[in-house]
Design a protein around this motif. Structure first.
Motif, PDB file in Angstrom:
ATOM      1  N   GLN A 168       0.826  -1.204   0.000  1.00  0.00           N
ATOM      2  CA  GLN A 168       0.000   0.000   0.000  1.00  0.00           C
ATOM      3  C   GLN A 168       0.863   1.258   0.000  1.00  0.00           C
ATOM      4  O   GLN A 168       0.587   2.212  -0.732  1.00  0.00           O
ATOM      5  CB  GLN A 168      -0.926   0.008   1.222  1.00  0.00           C
ATOM      6  CG  GLN A 168      -2.045  -0.993   1.133  1.00  0.00           C
ATOM      7  CD  GLN A 168      -2.844  -1.087   2.425  1.00  0.00           C
ATOM      8  OE1 GLN A 168      -2.406  -0.648   3.484  1.00  0.00           O
ATOM      9  NE2 GLN A 168      -4.027  -1.677   2.328  1.00  0.00           N
ATOM     10  N   ASN A 169       1.903   1.264   0.822  1.00  0.00           N
ATOM     11  CA  ASN A 169       2.807   2.411   0.866  1.00  0.00           C
ATOM     12  C   ASN A 169       3.528   2.598  -0.467  1.00  0.00           C
ATOM     13  O   ASN A 169       3.708   3.727  -0.935  1.00  0.00           O
ATOM     14  CB  ASN A 169       3.828   2.259   1.994  1.00  0.00           C
ATOM     15  CG  ASN A 169       3.217   2.524   3.352  1.00  0.00           C
ATOM     16  OD1 ASN A 169       2.279   3.303   3.479  1.00  0.00           O
ATOM     17  ND2 ASN A 169       3.742   1.866   4.371  1.00  0.00           N
ATOM     18  N   GLN A 170       3.945   1.513  -1.092  1.00  0.00           N
ATOM     19  CA  GLN A 170       4.638   1.611  -2.368  1.00  0.00           C
ATOM     20  C   GLN A 170       3.707   2.115  -3.476  1.00  0.00           C
ATOM     21  O   GLN A 170       4.129   2.879  -4.336  1.00  0.00           O
ATOM     22  CB  GLN A 170       5.259   0.259  -2.738  1.00  0.00           C
ATOM     23  CG  GLN A 170       6.425  -0.097  -1.829  1.00  0.00           C
ATOM     24  CD  GLN A 170       6.932  -1.510  -2.015  1.00  0.00           C
ATOM     25  OE1 GLN A 170       6.255  -2.357  -2.598  1.00  0.00           O
ATOM     26  NE2 GLN A 170       8.133  -1.765  -1.505  1.00  0.00           N
ATOM     27  N   ILE A 171       2.455   1.706  -3.438  1.00  0.00           N
ATOM     28  CA  ILE A 171       1.477   2.218  -4.413  1.00  0.00           C
ATOM     29  C   ILE A 171       1.297   3.715  -4.210  1.00  0.00           C
ATOM     30  O   ILE A 171       1.291   4.494  -5.168  1.00  0.00           O
ATOM     31  CB  ILE A 171       0.126   1.473  -4.276  1.00  0.00           C
ATOM     32  CG1 ILE A 171       0.271   0.033  -4.745  1.00  0.00           C
ATOM     33  CG2 ILE A 171      -0.975   2.195  -5.057  1.00  0.00           C
ATOM     34  CD1 ILE A 171      -0.926  -0.853  -4.420  1.00  0.00           C
ATOM     35  N   PHE A 172       1.147   4.139  -2.959  1.00  0.00           N
ATOM     36  CA  PHE A 172       0.984   5.560  -2.658  1.00  0.00           C
ATOM     37  C   PHE A 172       2.189   6.355  -3.167  1.00  0.00           C
ATOM     38  O   PHE A 172       2.037   7.374  -3.839  1.00  0.00           O
ATOM     39  CB  PHE A 172       0.820   5.762  -1.145  1.00  0.00           C
ATOM     40  CG  PHE A 172       0.783   7.201  -0.740  1.00  0.00           C
ATOM     41  CD1 PHE A 172      -0.370   7.951  -0.896  1.00  0.00           C
ATOM     42  CD2 PHE A 172       1.911   7.827  -0.223  1.00  0.00           C
ATOM     43  CE1 PHE A 172      -0.407   9.287  -0.529  1.00  0.00           C
ATOM     44  CE2 PHE A 172       1.886   9.157   0.142  1.00  0.00           C
ATOM     45  CZ  PHE A 172       0.722   9.891  -0.007  1.00  0.00           C
ATOM     46  N   ARG A 173       3.394   5.873  -2.870  1.00  0.00           N
ATOM     47  CA  ARG A 173       4.604   6.585  -3.304  1.00  0.00           C
ATOM     48  C   ARG A 173       4.744   6.585  -4.816  1.00  0.00           C
ATOM     49  O   ARG A 173       5.201   7.573  -5.410  1.00  0.00           O
ATOM     50  CB  ARG A 173       5.823   5.975  -2.630  1.00  0.00           C
ATOM     51  CG  ARG A 173       5.857   6.278  -1.156  1.00  0.00           C
ATOM     52  CD  ARG A 173       7.042   5.681  -0.464  1.00  0.00           C
ATOM     53  NE  ARG A 173       6.992   5.956   0.971  1.00  0.00           N
ATOM     54  CZ  ARG A 173       7.475   5.156   1.894  1.00  0.00           C
ATOM     55  NH1 ARG A 173       8.053   4.017   1.543  1.00  0.00           N
ATOM     56  NH2 ARG A 173       7.385   5.477   3.164  1.00  0.00           N
ATOM     57  N   ALA A 174       4.348   5.485  -5.462  1.00  0.00           N
ATOM     58  CA  ALA A 174       4.405   5.437  -6.929  1.00  0.00           C
ATOM     59  C   ALA A 174       3.477   6.488  -7.529  1.00  0.00           C
ATOM     60  O   ALA A 174       3.842   7.176  -8.492  1.00  0.00           O
ATOM     61  CB  ALA A 174       4.024   4.043  -7.417  1.00  0.00           C
ATOM     62  N   LYS A 175       2.302   6.645  -6.947  1.00  0.00           N
ATOM     63  CA  LYS A 175       1.367   7.671  -7.433  1.00  0.00           C
ATOM     64  C   LYS A 175       1.931   9.069  -7.245  1.00  0.00           C
ATOM     65  O   LYS A 175       1.769   9.938  -8.108  1.00  0.00           O
ATOM     66  CB  LYS A 175       0.022   7.539  -6.720  1.00  0.00           C
ATOM     67  CG  LYS A 175      -0.773   6.325  -7.147  1.00  0.00           C
ATOM     68  CD  LYS A 175      -2.076   6.249  -6.356  1.00  0.00           C
ATOM     69  CE  LYS A 175      -2.918   5.070  -6.737  1.00  0.00           C
ATOM     70  NZ  LYS A 175      -4.173   5.021  -5.938  1.00  0.00           N
ATOM     71  N   VAL A 176       2.611   9.295  -6.130  1.00  0.00           N
ATOM     72  CA  VAL A 176       3.221  10.607  -5.880  1.00  0.00           C
ATOM     73  C   VAL A 176       4.290  10.882  -6.931  1.00  0.00           C
ATOM     74  O   VAL A 176       4.353  11.983  -7.498  1.00  0.00           O
ATOM     75  CB  VAL A 176       3.806  10.683  -4.454  1.00  0.00           C
ATOM     76  CG1 VAL A 176       4.666  11.923  -4.270  1.00  0.00           C
ATOM     77  CG2 VAL A 176       2.690  10.636  -3.419  1.00  0.00           C
ATOM     78  N   ILE A 177       5.121   9.895  -7.208  1.00  0.00           N
ATOM     79  CA  ILE A 177       6.175  10.055  -8.211  1.00  0.00           C
ATOM     80  C   ILE A 177       5.563  10.327  -9.586  1.00  0.00           C
ATOM     81  O   ILE A 177       6.001  11.234 -10.312  1.00  0.00           O
ATOM     82  CB  ILE A 177       7.083   8.802  -8.250  1.00  0.00           C
ATOM     83  CG1 ILE A 177       7.870   8.678  -6.934  1.00  0.00           C
ATOM     84  CG2 ILE A 177       8.024   8.843  -9.442  1.00  0.00           C
ATOM     85  CD1 ILE A 177       8.568   7.337  -6.753  1.00  0.00           C
ATOM     86  N   LEU A 178       4.533   9.557  -9.942  1.00  0.00           N
ATOM     87  CA  LEU A 178       3.882   9.748 -11.241  1.00  0.00           C
ATOM     88  C   LEU A 178       3.248  11.133 -11.342  1.00  0.00           C
ATOM     89  O   LEU A 178       3.355  11.795 -12.377  1.00  0.00           O
ATOM     90  CB  LEU A 178       2.821   8.666 -11.468  1.00  0.00           C
ATOM     91  CG  LEU A 178       3.343   7.270 -11.758  1.00  0.00           C
ATOM     92  CD1 LEU A 178       2.208   6.254 -11.691  1.00  0.00           C
ATOM     93  CD2 LEU A 178       4.027   7.226 -13.121  1.00  0.00           C
ATOM     94  N   ARG A 179       2.595  11.564 -10.280  1.00  0.00           N
ATOM     95  CA  ARG A 179       1.975  12.897 -10.276  1.00  0.00           C
ATOM     96  C   ARG A 179       3.031  13.966 -10.525  1.00  0.00           C
ATOM     97  O   ARG A 179       2.837  14.899 -11.299  1.00  0.00           O
ATOM     98  CB  ARG A 179       1.258  13.127  -8.947  1.00  0.00           C
ATOM     99  CG  ARG A 179       0.356  14.342  -8.952  1.00  0.00           C
ATOM    100  CD  ARG A 179      -0.458  14.470  -7.673  1.00  0.00           C
ATOM    101  NE  ARG A 179      -1.328  13.323  -7.467  1.00  0.00           N
ATOM    102  CZ  ARG A 179      -1.266  12.490  -6.412  1.00  0.00           C
ATOM    103  NH1 ARG A 179      -0.388  12.687  -5.461  1.00  0.00           N
ATOM    104  NH2 ARG A 179      -2.078  11.467  -6.308  1.00  0.00           N
ATOM    105  N   ARG A 180       4.160  13.834  -9.858  1.00  0.00           N
ATOM    106  CA  ARG A 180       5.253  14.795 -10.007  1.00  0.00           C
ATOM    107  C   ARG A 180       5.770  14.783 -11.449  1.00  0.00           C
ATOM    108  O   ARG A 180       6.009  15.839 -12.040  1.00  0.00           O
ATOM    109  CB  ARG A 180       6.376  14.459  -9.023  1.00  0.00           C
ATOM    110  CG  ARG A 180       7.283  15.635  -8.745  1.00  0.00           C
ATOM    111  CD  ARG A 180       8.335  15.353  -7.679  1.00  0.00           C
ATOM    112  NE  ARG A 180       7.754  14.852  -6.440  1.00  0.00           N
ATOM    113  CZ  ARG A 180       8.180  13.754  -5.785  1.00  0.00           C
ATOM    114  NH1 ARG A 180       9.187  13.052  -6.261  1.00  0.00           N
ATOM    115  NH2 ARG A 180       7.615  13.373  -4.679  1.00  0.00           N
TER     116      ARG A 180
END
Length: 176
Positions: free
Chosen positions: A156-168
Motif C-alpha cells: 500500500q505504501n509503495q502504491i501511494f509513493r508510486a502515485k506521488v512520483i507519477l503525479r510529479r
C-alpha cells in the motif's frame, strides 16, 4: 370506556394535527409521506380512541404515529430499489459516448494513455512492479503482496509513493 363524538374527534385532530405531522416528518423526511402517515394515524386512532383515557390522548397519538412510521419504514414499499433517472443510466455498449470526441481528441487521449503506461513501466523499483500490477493489471493489494512476498501495508505504501512520483512526473511534463 370513553366515547367521543365526531365533532370532539375533529377537535382532537385539529389540536394535535401539527404535532403528529411533525413526528411523522421526523421519521420519513418526506412531506407527502408524512401527511399520509398523519392521516393513517388519525384513522387508526378513530377506531380505538375509546380505549384511551382522555388525559393521555396526546401521548397515545404520538405513540400511534411512531408505530405507523416504523411500520412504514419496515415495509417492502419503502425498501424498494429506486430506478435511476435516464440521465444517470450508463451509455449502452457500442453506442457513441454522450460527448463524442473528435478524431484528434481520441488520438491525443490514446497517446497520453500510452505515455502514462510507459511512465508506470519505467518507475524505479520497488515502485515499478507494484505500480504495474496495481495500475495496469488491476490486481488487488493482497494479490500483489502474495505475488511479491511483501506485507500488504508495504505494498500500500509503495502504491501511494508510486502515485506521488507519477503525479510529479506528469506535472513536470506539463510545465515543460
Amino acid at each position: 370506556m370513553w366515547r367521543l363524538s365526531n365533532e370532539e374527534f375533529a377537535d382532537l385532530m385539529r389540536q394535535y394535527q401539527r404535532l403528529i405531522y411533525t413526528v411523522c416528518y421526523q421519521f420519513v423526511h418526506d412531506p407527502h409521506t408524512a401527511e399520509d402517515l398523519t392521516q393513517d394515524t388519525f384513522l387508526s386512532a378513530y377506531s380505538y380512541i375509546d380505549r384511551c383515557d382522555p388525559n393521555y390522548y396526546k401521548q397515545w397519538l404520538v405513540r400511534v404515529a411512531t408505530n405507523k412510521c416504523k411500520d412504514h419504514l419496515k415495509s417492502a414499499w419503502v425498501r424498494r430499489v429506486q430506478a435511476q433517472e435516464d440521465d444517470q443510466l450508463p451509455e449502452p455498449r457500442g453506442a457513441p459516448p454522450g460527448e463524442a470526441r473528435s478524431p484528434e481528441e481520441a488520438i491525443i487521449l490514446r497517446d497520453e494513455t500510452e505515455q502514462l503506461r510507459q511512465m508506470i513501466r519505467t518507475l524505479r523499483e520497488p515502485y515499478g512492479s507494484v505500480a504495474t500490477m496495481y495500475l495496469l493489471e488491476h490486481k488487488t493489494v493482497p494479490v500483489i503482496a502474495r505475488a511479491l512476498g511483501r506485507p500488504e501495508k508495504t505494498v500500500q505504501n509503495q502504491i501511494f509513493r508510486a502515485k506521488v512520483i507519477l503525479r510529479r512526473q506528469i506535472e513536470e511534463r506539463r510545465q515543460s
